[in-house]
Design a protein around this motif. Sequence first.
Motif, PDB file in Angstrom:
ATOM      1  N   PHE A  60       0.835  -1.200   0.000  1.00 58.15           N
ATOM      2  CA  PHE A  60       0.000   0.000   0.000  1.00 58.15           C
ATOM      3  C   PHE A  60       0.872   1.252   0.000  1.00 58.15           C
ATOM      4  O   PHE A  60       0.637   2.178  -0.784  1.00 58.15           O
ATOM      5  CB  PHE A  60      -0.923  -0.015   1.228  1.00 58.15           C
ATOM      6  CG  PHE A  60      -1.742   1.226   1.390  1.00 58.15           C
ATOM      7  CD1 PHE A  60      -2.931   1.387   0.690  1.00 58.15           C
ATOM      8  CD2 PHE A  60      -1.347   2.237   2.259  1.00 58.15           C
ATOM      9  CE1 PHE A  60      -3.701   2.536   0.843  1.00 58.15           C
ATOM     10  CE2 PHE A  60      -2.107   3.383   2.425  1.00 58.15           C
ATOM     11  CZ  PHE A  60      -3.285   3.533   1.710  1.00 58.15           C
ATOM     12  N   GLU A  61       1.881   1.288   0.858  1.00 66.62           N
ATOM     13  CA  GLU A  61       2.758   2.450   0.956  1.00 66.62           C
ATOM     14  C   GLU A  61       3.527   2.689  -0.344  1.00 66.62           C
ATOM     15  O   GLU A  61       3.705   3.835  -0.764  1.00 66.62           O
ATOM     16  CB  GLU A  61       3.720   2.279   2.134  1.00 66.62           C
ATOM     17  CG  GLU A  61       3.016   2.325   3.473  1.00 66.62           C
ATOM     18  CD  GLU A  61       3.834   1.800   4.624  1.00 66.62           C
ATOM     19  OE1 GLU A  61       3.411   2.001   5.772  1.00 66.62           O
ATOM     20  OE2 GLU A  61       4.892   1.164   4.397  1.00 66.62           O
ATOM     21  N   LYS A  62       3.953   1.608  -0.978  1.00 70.49           N
ATOM     22  CA  LYS A  62       4.678   1.748  -2.243  1.00 70.49           C
ATOM     23  C   LYS A  62       3.778   2.340  -3.319  1.00 70.49           C
ATOM     24  O   LYS A  62       4.204   3.215  -4.078  1.00 70.49           O
ATOM     25  CB  LYS A  62       5.225   0.397  -2.692  1.00 70.49           C
ATOM     26  CG  LYS A  62       6.026   0.489  -3.980  1.00 70.49           C
ATOM     27  CD  LYS A  62       6.632  -0.841  -4.353  1.00 70.49           C
ATOM     28  CE  LYS A  62       7.435  -0.701  -5.640  1.00 70.49           C
ATOM     29  NZ  LYS A  62       8.060  -1.966  -6.019  1.00 70.49           N
ATOM     30  N   GLN A  63       2.541   1.890  -3.368  1.00 70.54           N
ATOM     31  CA  GLN A  63       1.614   2.374  -4.392  1.00 70.54           C
ATOM     32  C   GLN A  63       1.157   3.808  -4.146  1.00 70.54           C
ATOM     33  O   GLN A  63       0.951   4.563  -5.090  1.00 70.54           O
ATOM     34  CB  GLN A  63       0.380   1.464  -4.475  1.00 70.54           C
ATOM     35  CG  GLN A  63       0.667   0.082  -5.002  1.00 70.54           C
ATOM     36  CD  GLN A  63       1.032   0.066  -6.469  1.00 70.54           C
ATOM     37  OE1 GLN A  63       0.759   1.000  -7.215  1.00 70.54           O
ATOM     38  NE2 GLN A  63       1.667  -0.995  -6.904  1.00 70.54           N
ATOM     39  N   THR A  64       0.994   4.188  -2.874  1.00 67.63           N
ATOM     40  CA  THR A  64       0.424   5.504  -2.562  1.00 67.63           C
ATOM     41  C   THR A  64       1.472   6.541  -2.164  1.00 67.63           C
ATOM     42  O   THR A  64       1.193   7.734  -2.219  1.00 67.63           O
ATOM     43  CB  THR A  64      -0.574   5.407  -1.401  1.00 67.63           C
ATOM     44  OG1 THR A  64       0.125   4.990  -0.218  1.00 67.63           O
ATOM     45  CG2 THR A  64      -1.719   4.461  -1.730  1.00 67.63           C
ATOM     46  N   GLY A  65       2.637   6.085  -1.717  1.00 68.85           N
ATOM     47  CA  GLY A  65       3.639   7.003  -1.184  1.00 68.85           C
ATOM     48  C   GLY A  65       3.308   7.467   0.230  1.00 68.85           C
ATOM     49  O   GLY A  65       4.038   8.264   0.813  1.00 68.85           O
ATOM     50  N   MET A  66       2.215   6.965   0.805  1.00 69.34           N
ATOM     51  CA  MET A  66       1.795   7.342   2.164  1.00 69.34           C
ATOM     52  C   MET A  66       2.446   6.422   3.186  1.00 69.34           C
ATOM     53  O   MET A  66       2.097   5.249   3.281  1.00 69.34           O
ATOM     54  CB  MET A  66       0.272   7.195   2.319  1.00 69.34           C
ATOM     55  CG  MET A  66      -0.524   8.380   1.930  1.00 69.34           C
ATOM     56  SD  MET A  66      -2.228   8.256   2.543  1.00 69.34           S
ATOM     57  CE  MET A  66      -2.939   7.079   1.421  1.00 69.34           C
ATOM     58  N   LEU A 122      -9.285   0.889   6.387  1.00 75.43           N
ATOM     59  CA  LEU A 122      -8.043   0.470   5.736  1.00 75.43           C
ATOM     60  C   LEU A 122      -8.255  -0.607   4.678  1.00 75.43           C
ATOM     61  O   LEU A 122      -7.728  -0.487   3.569  1.00 75.43           O
ATOM     62  CB  LEU A 122      -7.011  -0.012   6.769  1.00 75.43           C
ATOM     63  CG  LEU A 122      -5.669  -0.409   6.169  1.00 75.43           C
ATOM     64  CD1 LEU A 122      -4.998   0.770   5.467  1.00 75.43           C
ATOM     65  CD2 LEU A 122      -4.752  -0.977   7.239  1.00 75.43           C
ATOM     66  N   TYR A 123      -8.992  -1.642   4.985  1.00 75.07           N
ATOM     67  CA  TYR A 123      -9.162  -2.714   3.998  1.00 75.07           C
ATOM     68  C   TYR A 123      -9.816  -2.225   2.710  1.00 75.07           C
ATOM     69  O   TYR A 123      -9.365  -2.604   1.618  1.00 75.07           O
ATOM     70  CB  TYR A 123      -9.912  -3.906   4.588  1.00 75.07           C
ATOM     71  CG  TYR A 123      -9.149  -4.686   5.641  1.00 75.07           C
ATOM     72  CD1 TYR A 123      -7.803  -4.430   5.928  1.00 75.07           C
ATOM     73  CD2 TYR A 123      -9.768  -5.692   6.365  1.00 75.07           C
ATOM     74  CE1 TYR A 123      -7.118  -5.150   6.906  1.00 75.07           C
ATOM     75  CE2 TYR A 123      -9.096  -6.428   7.326  1.00 75.07           C
ATOM     76  CZ  TYR A 123      -7.770  -6.147   7.595  1.00 75.07           C
ATOM     77  OH  TYR A 123      -7.104  -6.874   8.558  1.00 75.07           O
ATOM     78  N   PRO A 124     -10.855  -1.386   2.781  1.00 72.03           N
ATOM     79  CA  PRO A 124     -11.375  -0.846   1.519  1.00 72.03           C
ATOM     80  C   PRO A 124     -10.325  -0.029   0.757  1.00 72.03           C
ATOM     81  O   PRO A 124     -10.292  -0.068  -0.475  1.00 72.03           O
ATOM     82  CB  PRO A 124     -12.553   0.027   1.961  1.00 72.03           C
ATOM     83  CG  PRO A 124     -13.009  -0.598   3.242  1.00 72.03           C
ATOM     84  CD  PRO A 124     -11.739  -1.056   3.912  1.00 72.03           C
ATOM     85  N   MET A 125      -9.458   0.678   1.487  1.00 70.37           N
ATOM     86  CA  MET A 125      -8.380   1.416   0.824  1.00 70.37           C
ATOM     87  C   MET A 125      -7.414   0.441   0.147  1.00 70.37           C
ATOM     88  O   MET A 125      -6.972   0.676  -0.980  1.00 70.37           O
ATOM     89  CB  MET A 125      -7.625   2.284   1.832  1.00 70.37           C
ATOM     90  CG  MET A 125      -8.427   3.459   2.362  1.00 70.37           C
ATOM     91  SD  MET A 125      -7.571   4.339   3.689  1.00 70.37           S
ATOM     92  CE  MET A 125      -6.371   5.253   2.719  1.00 70.37           C
ATOM     93  N   LEU A 126      -7.082  -0.643   0.832  1.00 75.14           N
ATOM     94  CA  LEU A 126      -6.199  -1.651   0.247  1.00 75.14           C
ATOM     95  C   LEU A 126      -6.811  -2.221  -1.023  1.00 75.14           C
ATOM     96  O   LEU A 126      -6.122  -2.410  -2.025  1.00 75.14           O
ATOM     97  CB  LEU A 126      -5.927  -2.786   1.243  1.00 75.14           C
ATOM     98  CG  LEU A 126      -5.103  -2.457   2.475  1.00 75.14           C
ATOM     99  CD1 LEU A 126      -5.047  -3.667   3.418  1.00 75.14           C
ATOM    100  CD2 LEU A 126      -3.704  -2.006   2.116  1.00 75.14           C
ATOM    101  N   GLY A 141       2.687  -6.191  -7.518  1.00 75.96           N
ATOM    102  CA  GLY A 141       4.087  -5.816  -7.746  1.00 75.96           C
ATOM    103  C   GLY A 141       4.648  -4.931  -6.662  1.00 75.96           C
ATOM    104  O   GLY A 141       5.819  -4.592  -6.683  1.00 75.96           O
ATOM    105  N   GLY A 142       3.841  -4.562  -5.668  1.00 75.42           N
ATOM    106  CA  GLY A 142       4.313  -3.675  -4.625  1.00 75.42           C
ATOM    107  C   GLY A 142       4.684  -4.390  -3.348  1.00 75.42           C
ATOM    108  O   GLY A 142       4.874  -3.772  -2.317  1.00 75.42           O
TER     109      GLY A 142
END
Length: 147
Positions: A60-66, A122-126, A141-142
Amino acid sequence: MRTDIPHLVSEHRECDELLHRAENALNDGQLTEALVLLNRFSDMLNRHLLEEEQDWFPAFEKQTGMTSGPTMVMRTEHADIRDMAAQASSAANAGQMEEALAAIDTLNVLLQQHNVKEENILYPMLERVLGAKAEGSACCGGCTCSG
């Protein structure tokens, strides 16, 4: 690593059930059974938290930068949950039933509040960010999985 969100929710329920059974065993004075159940709970809880922290959150962090957003909050809560679970186990191992039950009460509250945040926020965000991965198809891939 599993690649679908529903198994994370299912693990929440399984952990809740094990903790509830351990609490009931303590209330019934069945310390040996309570210790077995607390160990099973701790094992499952730790596997679940590690999967989130080592696979899902980094993807998640890799994809969003958050990196200081919801995953940081969840990691902090994971530390609190681990600490309270350790307190419950330590008290039970020492035969301190009242202390173990008090720790389990607090742990139940922490877990319920935490699970609501994960399952509803969080899960819906994922699922949105890691779409293919969350649906169980090709890896996003993240992460470090081999999919």
